[in-house]
Design a protein around this motif. Sequence first.
Motif, PDB file in Angstrom:
ATOM      1  N   TRP A 257       0.820  -1.196   0.000  1.00 48.68           N
ATOM      2  CA  TRP A 257       0.000   0.000   0.000  1.00 48.68           C
ATOM      3  C   TRP A 257       0.861   1.255   0.000  1.00 48.68           C
ATOM      4  N   GLN A 258       2.003   1.207   0.637  1.00 46.78           N
ATOM      5  CA  GLN A 258       2.922   2.337   0.535  1.00 46.78           C
ATOM      6  C   GLN A 258       3.414   2.508  -0.899  1.00 46.78           C
ATOM      7  N   ALA A 259       3.655   1.395  -1.590  1.00 43.37           N
ATOM      8  CA  ALA A 259       4.072   1.482  -2.990  1.00 43.37           C
ATOM      9  C   ALA A 259       2.981   2.112  -3.852  1.00 43.37           C
ATOM     10  N   LEU A 260       1.721   1.810  -3.557  1.00 46.27           N
ATOM     11  CA  LEU A 260       0.635   2.466  -4.285  1.00 46.27           C
ATOM     12  C   LEU A 260       0.624   3.970  -4.018  1.00 46.27           C
ATOM     13  N   ALA A 261       0.938   4.365  -2.781  1.00 46.59           N
ATOM     14  CA  ALA A 261       1.030   5.791  -2.476  1.00 46.59           C
ATOM     15  C   ALA A 261       2.158   6.444  -3.264  1.00 46.59           C
ATOM     16  N   ILE A 262       3.267   5.741  -3.387  1.00 44.22           N
ATOM     17  CA  ILE A 262       4.388   6.262  -4.176  1.00 44.22           C
ATOM     18  C   ILE A 262       3.975   6.469  -5.624  1.00 44.22           C
ATOM     19  N   PHE A 263       3.261   5.499  -6.165  1.00 35.51           N
ATOM     20  CA  PHE A 263       2.796   5.605  -7.544  1.00 35.51           C
ATOM     21  C   PHE A 263       1.834   6.777  -7.703  1.00 35.51           C
ATOM     22  N   THR A 264       1.002   7.029  -6.703  1.00 33.16           N
ATOM     23  CA  THR A 264       0.083   8.157  -6.750  1.00 33.16           C
ATOM     24  C   THR A 264       0.837   9.482  -6.764  1.00 33.16           C
ATOM     25  N   VAL A 265       1.856   9.598  -5.927  1.00 28.01           N
ATOM     26  CA  VAL A 265       2.663  10.821  -5.907  1.00 28.01           C
ATOM     27  C   VAL A 265       3.372  11.010  -7.247  1.00 28.01           C
ATOM     28  N   TYR A 266       3.785   9.928  -7.852  1.00 29.99           N
ATOM     29  CA  TYR A 266       4.408   9.991  -9.184  1.00 29.99           C
ATOM     30  C   TYR A 266       3.435  10.577 -10.203  1.00 29.99           C
ATOM     31  N   LEU A 267       2.140  10.290 -10.054  1.00 29.24           N
ATOM     32  CA  LEU A 267       1.150  10.789 -10.998  1.00 29.24           C
ATOM     33  C   LEU A 267       0.723  12.227 -10.709  1.00 29.24           C
ATOM     34  N   TRP A 268       0.797  12.669  -9.450  1.00 30.24           N
ATOM     35  CA  TRP A 268       0.252  13.985  -9.117  1.00 30.24           C
ATOM     36  C   TRP A 268       1.286  15.097  -9.206  1.00 30.24           C
ATOM     37  N   SER A 269       2.472  14.830  -9.755  1.00 32.98           N
ATOM     38  CA  SER A 269       3.580  15.782  -9.661  1.00 32.98           C
ATOM     39  C   SER A 269       3.258  17.131 -10.288  1.00 32.98           C
ATOM     40  N   GLY A 270       2.325  17.198 -11.219  1.00 34.56           N
ATOM     41  CA  GLY A 270       2.032  18.465 -11.870  1.00 34.56           C
ATOM     42  C   GLY A 270       0.967  19.286 -11.190  1.00 34.56           C
ATOM     43  N   LEU A 271       0.421  18.814 -10.075  1.00 38.37           N
ATOM     44  CA  LEU A 271      -0.643  19.539  -9.390  1.00 38.37           C
ATOM     45  C   LEU A 271      -0.111  20.765  -8.663  1.00 38.37           C
ATOM     46  N   PRO A 272      -0.977  21.749  -8.421  1.00 36.19           N
ATOM     47  CA  PRO A 272      -0.551  22.898  -7.604  1.00 36.19           C
ATOM     48  C   PRO A 272      -0.231  22.450  -6.170  1.00 36.19           C
ATOM     49  N   MET A 273       0.567  23.242  -5.484  1.00 38.62           N
ATOM     50  CA  MET A 273       0.978  22.888  -4.130  1.00 38.62           C
ATOM     51  C   MET A 273      -0.214  22.824  -3.183  1.00 38.62           C
ATOM     52  N   LYS A 274      -1.191  23.709  -3.333  1.00 36.04           N
ATOM     53  CA  LYS A 274      -2.361  23.677  -2.455  1.00 36.04           C
ATOM     54  C   LYS A 274      -3.158  22.394  -2.644  1.00 36.04           C
ATOM     55  N   ALA A 275      -3.233  21.901  -3.875  1.00 38.61           N
ATOM     56  CA  ALA A 275      -3.948  20.652  -4.113  1.00 38.61           C
ATOM     57  C   ALA A 275      -3.231  19.484  -3.446  1.00 38.61           C
ATOM     58  N   LYS A 276      -1.904  19.466  -3.496  1.00 38.78           N
ATOM     59  CA  LYS A 276      -1.144  18.389  -2.851  1.00 38.78           C
ATOM     60  C   LYS A 276      -1.338  18.423  -1.340  1.00 38.78           C
ATOM     61  N   LEU A 277      -1.263  19.627  -0.761  1.00 37.78           N
ATOM     62  CA  LEU A 277      -1.449  19.743   0.689  1.00 37.78           C
ATOM     63  C   LEU A 277      -2.863  19.334   1.095  1.00 37.78           C
TER      64      LEU A 277
END
Length: 640
Positions: A535-555
Motif C-alpha cells: 500500500w505504501q508502494a501504491l502511495a508512491i505511484f500516486t505521488v508519481y502521478l500527481w507531480s504536476g498539481l498545484p501545491m495547495k492541491a497536494k497539501l
Amino acid sequence: MRVQGLCVQVTGMQNIWVQDLGCQQGSFHPDTIQGSPESLMEKDVDGCQDGAKIEPSTKLGTEGTETQLDDFVGPHPDYNEEEEEQKYFRRKRLGVIKNVVAASLAGTLTYSVYLGLLQMQLILHYDETYREVKYSNIRLEDIDRKVLMGINVTPVAALLYTPILIRFFGTKWAMFLAIGIYALFVSSNYWERYYTLVPSAVAIGMVIVPLWASMGTYIMRMAQKYYEYINYKEEQEKEKQRAPRDACNAYIIIFQTVFYSCFHLSFVCAQMPMVFFLNNYLYQLNHTLFAVKHCGTLSHGTLPGFNKTVLQSLPRSVNLIIVESALMGAAFLAMLVVLVLCGAAYRPMEEIDMRSIGWGNIFQLPFKHMRDYRLRHLFPLFIYSGFEVLFVCTGFSLVGSVTGWEVTERGQVMLSLCSLQNYGVCALGLERLAYLLMAYGFSASVCSSLALCMLRLRRHIPLLAGALIHSVLLVTLFCWAPEPRCLAQAPLLYSIAALWGTGSALNKTGISILLGMLYKKKERQDFIFTIYHWWQALAIFTVYLWSGLPMKAKLSIMLLTLVVAVGTYLWMERKVAWNMEVRLPRIPRPRHKTRGYRYLEDNSDETGSDGDGDKEDDDRHPTEATREDELPKEDGELLG
C-alpha cells in the motif's frame, strides 16, 4: 546346564564345561579323558578353586576401569546444569541483539548509499551544461524518464510475488538478495547508458517491497525469539499452555524502536556525498533562484523560474568514480553484514513447514488477509505513511522509491519535490538542501525513541501524536509562503523539517509496532508486512502521478488522507475493544514430501511450536474461516 565349580557330562558325544569360577567351556571327546573319573573330578574341582582365587582380582580390575571411564566421560564434579543453561540462553539473547543491530546497520547503509547516489545524480542530470557536455548523444532525459517509471511503477505488482520470494529464499536471504540488487544499481552508474540504468532501476522497483517486508518480518521474529530465550523456564514448565496474549509486546516495541532509530540516520549519511563533494560545484542561491518569484503554496508543480544551470564547474570523471567507488564499498559492506552477522529468522524445519503449505496458498493468502477488518481500517494510514515522507524529501523517499524526479513537458529532468524545493530550496538555495534533510534525519532518529512510551501508555498515543504534528504543519504550510532568497527564514524552515521528522518517526515506528501486536503468528507476519509496504508502494505511484498539481492541491490531498486515516484507525481500535470477531484465513497444515529427506512428523516445528502463543485450537476447521464457529481462535489475533 550350570553347576558351580564342576564340569558335567550331559551326553556321551557332547560335553559342556561350565565356566563359573575359572572353568573352561567347550566340547571334548571321551578318548581325551585320562585317568579315572574320580581323579578327573578332583582335578577339575581343584582347577575351579584355583580360578576362584584369581577371579576376584580380575573383577576388581574391571570395576576400576569402569570407574576411570565414568570419571572421564561423566559430568564434571563442579558441573552446574542450571548455570550452564543460563549461560546458553544468555548467548542466545546476545545473538538476537546482534541480529537486530546488524539488520538495522545493513538497512541504514543500503539506503544511505542508494539515496545519496540518487540525489547526487539527479542534481548532475538536472544541469543543462552537464547533460550537453557529457551525454549529448544518448538522450539522458529520456533514460531518466524510463528509470523513473521503472522504479515507481514496478512495485505495484509486488503483491503477486513478494510472499513467494520470501518463502522460497527465506527471510534472511531475501534481505541479502534485495541489498545485492541495490548494490547492482550503484554499480550501473559507473557506465550511464540505457542498457545499464533502466534494467537496474526496474530491478530496484521489484525488490523495494520484498526488502521492507523481509526486514519487518525479521525484526518481529527477533523480538519473539528474545522473549522465548528470556523466559525459557516458563516455556519449559508450561510447554503445553499458551503464552499470554501480550507476552512479547515489550520486545516488539524495543526492537522496532532500535531499528527505526538506526534507519532514519540513513537520511543523514546520504548527505555526505553532497556535503563533501557536490556542494563545491554548486552556484549560490542568487544564481539558481534569480528568476524565482513565488514559493510554497503560490507555486505550481516544480519550482517555476529555477535556473537550468546549477553547476559553476563540472566535476571531473575521476572524482565521480572515486565517490561512486566509496558508495559501492558501503553497499558491499551492507551485504557482508547481512551475510555474516545476521542469523536465520526461522529454524530449518520451520522454513520447510512454511514452504510446504503450497505455493498456490502462499500466493492467495495476502489477498485473503485483506478481508480482516483491522487491516482494511489501516489502509488509509498505510497510504498516508507513503505520502508524508515523499512530501518532505527531494529526489528520494524513505520507502525506497524515487519521486523526486519530474519530467516536464519539454522532457527535462527536474528536481521536485514539494516542501523542500518549494519551501526550503526556494528560500535558502540548493546548497542548503543537505542540511535541511540532515535536520529531518536527526530529528526522526532521535524521536523514534519516543515510541518507547508505548511500554507504559496505550498504543494509539504515539500514532495520534504524530498525526497531530503533521496536521498542524500541513495547515501551516497551506497558509504560509516563504520569500525567495531569504536566509532570515532559515530557523523556521529547519524547525519545520525537524518537526516533520518527529511526526514521521512516530508514524513509521508506531505502525510497525501496531502490526506486530496485532499479528504475532509467525506464519502470518510476512503476509502482513507485504500488504503494508504494498500500500505504501501504491502511495508512491500516486505521488508519481500527481507531480504536476498545484501545491495547495497536494497539501489538501495529504490533509484529507490524514484525517481519514486517523478516523479509520480509531474506529478499528474501538472494534478491537468490543472484541469483535476477525475474519482471518486459516494457515494450511504443511504437506511434507516423503522423498528427499526423512521428516519426523511427531517432532516437527509446526504451527505454534515456537512459543509465540498463537496455536490453532482445531485443525479440522476448513481452510478459510468464513463463519463465526469456524474462526481460528488465536491468542493475540482476536483482541489485538
